[in-house]
Design an enzyme around this catalytic site. Structure first.
Site, mmCIF file in Angstrom:
data_model
loop_
_atom_site.group_PDB
_atom_site.id
_atom_site.type_symbol
_atom_site.label_atom_id
_atom_site.label_comp_id
_atom_site.label_asym_id
_atom_site.label_seq_id
_atom_site.Cartn_x
_atom_site.Cartn_y
_atom_site.Cartn_z
ATOM 1 N N HIS A 58 0.818 -1.215 0.000
ATOM 2 C CA HIS A 58 0.000 0.000 0.000
ATOM 3 C C HIS A 58 0.853 1.267 0.000
ATOM 4 C CE1 HIS A 58 0.565 -0.303 4.450
ATOM 5 N NE2 HIS A 58 0.527 1.029 4.377
ATOM 6 N N ASP A 89 0.253 -7.713 1.223
ATOM 7 C CA ASP A 89 0.609 -6.312 1.445
ATOM 8 C C ASP A 89 2.130 -6.127 1.497
ATOM 9 O OD1 ASP A 89 0.166 -3.595 1.762
ATOM 10 O OD2 ASP A 89 0.078 -3.719 3.951
ATOM 11 N N SER A 119 4.612 2.263 8.089
ATOM 12 C CA SER A 119 4.299 1.117 7.229
ATOM 13 C C SER A 119 5.498 0.747 6.353
ATOM 14 C CB SER A 119 3.116 1.454 6.326
ATOM 15 O OG SER A 119 1.963 1.675 7.097
#
Length: 464
Positions: free
Chosen positions: A202, A235, A315
């Site tokens: 992402h 992811d 992230s």
């Protein structure tokens, strides 16, 4: 052996002086009427352990006498069975073990024991298969044989947070991606010295269709990056930078050995603040986490949970133990509002619930992307009914010739256990399946018509 002094001397037979095993033998003269106790003839060559010279000496019983023509120590011929007096005309029946050489007897016994043991082992194996059969043929994931990470980079024993941060920060980068859908910012870390960097899907998704990626190194230098491949299913994504020297790969740890309560350190660029370090512990393992936007970009993570502060921008950064080994990729946070992680709306900060993709899974996916440009994930070929609220996961339509169909699963089956893990719901079943690899065999326990059954499922694969 000498004779008693109070014993009268008699003529000595020359033949009786012949040695018998190194000992003289006294024999009375032929026809002698002397009543003086004489040493019995049976003592020749072997009665040195008996007090033959004492007046009260009694010769051994017949069954203990040596066989004439033989030897007490087994040397010489033995023409009669043991225990049969020389003068006896009766021959004792030879025991069965006496008819064969000793070595042959031992060999026969050994072969018999081996055959009995083999028969018992085979019987036990059959019984174990009948009782525990399905569990015995489920398989483990193959060992990793990649060249990711730096060997010897980890500390031999746990260190303090400052030492760990000093060792890892040079390997952590900030990533900015821009493209048609918008922009995103996150973190990443070097996994190979020739420029391969691991991050979240992402983080780079906005640049997947003709966008740009900028990578900020630890020293502040900004260089262009290129997407090598990405896996929305996990992811994860791999970015590469070229013509950059002195990159320092991290050490990759074994996430299967992580313990709840173990101290950990999170590194990254939360809210754009590069080089940020936070600490905490592993607060749980095997947390089923679902993240992502559109259905095609949904990620199902069997995550490590940590209370180390993880915020937007962390992230893709590493979660490491105190040996400076990366054990997870920081990927999601829990919020108390209605916003989903990575949905594009305004997110709240850390509330002490962060989630990381285990390194063992991330390592397999990164290796696939580097070698082939894409990643694969396991599937059973069945639709899962998300309306069922558990426990267990209700199966919907079964794809023809799929792993589920080949294992005998059918629409309406309620899967309750997969490889010993109790399934809590639809998401949990998908997450558990994604934690394995294509081609791996797993045991599923399910209910059909009120009866519990078992099936061995050989997982299929999809790309993504």
């Amino acid at each position: 052996m000498t004779e008693r002094r109070d014993r009268p001397e008699g003529p000595r037979d020359e033949a009786s002086a012949a040695p018998g095993n190194g000992e003289a033998v006294a024999t009375p003269p032929s026809g002698s009427a002397s009543t003086t106790q004489q040493v019995p003839a049976q003592r020749a060559g072997w009665v040195q352990h008996f007090p033959a010279e004492r007046p009260d000496f009694e010769p051994p019983p017949p069954w203990a006498r040596p066989v004439p023509g033989g030897s007490h120590n087994g040397a010489g011929p033995a023409n009669r069975a043991f225990g049969v007096p020389a003068a006896s005309p009766v021959q004792a029946k030879e025991p069965w073990f006496g008819r064969y050489p000793r070595r042959a007897v031992l060999v026969a016994l050994a072969v018999t024991i081996a055959l009995v043991a083999a028969a018992l082992g085979g019987t036990a194996g059959v019984l174990a298969t009948l009782q525990f059969g399905p569990a015995l043929i489920s398989t483990d994931a193959p060992a990793s044989e990649d060249d990711l990470g730096a060997e010897g980079k980890a500390f031999p024993k746990p260190e303090n947070v400052a030492t760990v941060a000093q060792a890892l920060l040079p390997s952590v980068v900030q990533i900015k991606a821009t493209g048609g859908p918008g922009s995103a910012s996150g973190s990443g870390f070097v996994i190979r010295k020739d420029g391969y960097i691991l991050t979240n899907n992402h983080v780079v998704a906005p640049a997947a269709s003709g966008g740009t990626i900028k990578v900020s190194l630890h020293g502040g230098e900004e260089v262009p990056g290129q997407i090598v491949g990405r896996s929305p299913a996990y992811d994860l994504a791999v970015v590469r930078v070229k013509d950059v020297e002195n990159l320092k790969p991290v050490a990759l740890g074994d996430s299967d050995r992580v313990r709840v309560g173990e101290p950990v350190v999170a590194l990254g660029s939360p809210l754009g603040l590069t080089g940020t370090v936070t600490t905490g512990i592993v607060s749980a393992r095997n947390r089923p986490v679902t993240a992502g936007g559109a259905e095609s970009e949904m990620s199902f993570i069997n995550a490590l949970q940590t209370d180390a502060a993880v915020n937007p921008g962390n992230s893709g950064g590493p979660l490491v133990n105190l040996k400076a080994e990366v054990i997870g990729v920081n990927s999601a946070i829990a919020t108390v509002g209605d916003q989903e992680p990575f949905s594009g709306g305004e997110q709240q900060g850390s509330i002490g619930l962060g989630f990381s993709i285990p390194t063992n899974q991330a390592r397999r996916t990164a290796d696939q992307i580097i070698r082939t440009g894409h990643a694969v994930y396991p599937v059973v070929g069945a639709v899962v009914d998300v309306r069922h609220e558990g426990p267990g996961a209700r199966l919907g339509d079964i794809q023809p010739d799929s792993a589920a169909a080949n294992a005998g699963l059918a629409r309406g089956d309620l899967v309750t256990v997969i490889n010993g893990h109790k399934v809590t719901g639809a998401d949990d079943l998908i997450v558990q399946i994604r934690s394995y690899v294509p081609g791996q065999r797993v045991e599923m326990v399910y209910e059909r018509g009120g009866k519990e059954r078992k099936a061995i499922v050989t997982l299929g694969k999809e790309t993504g």
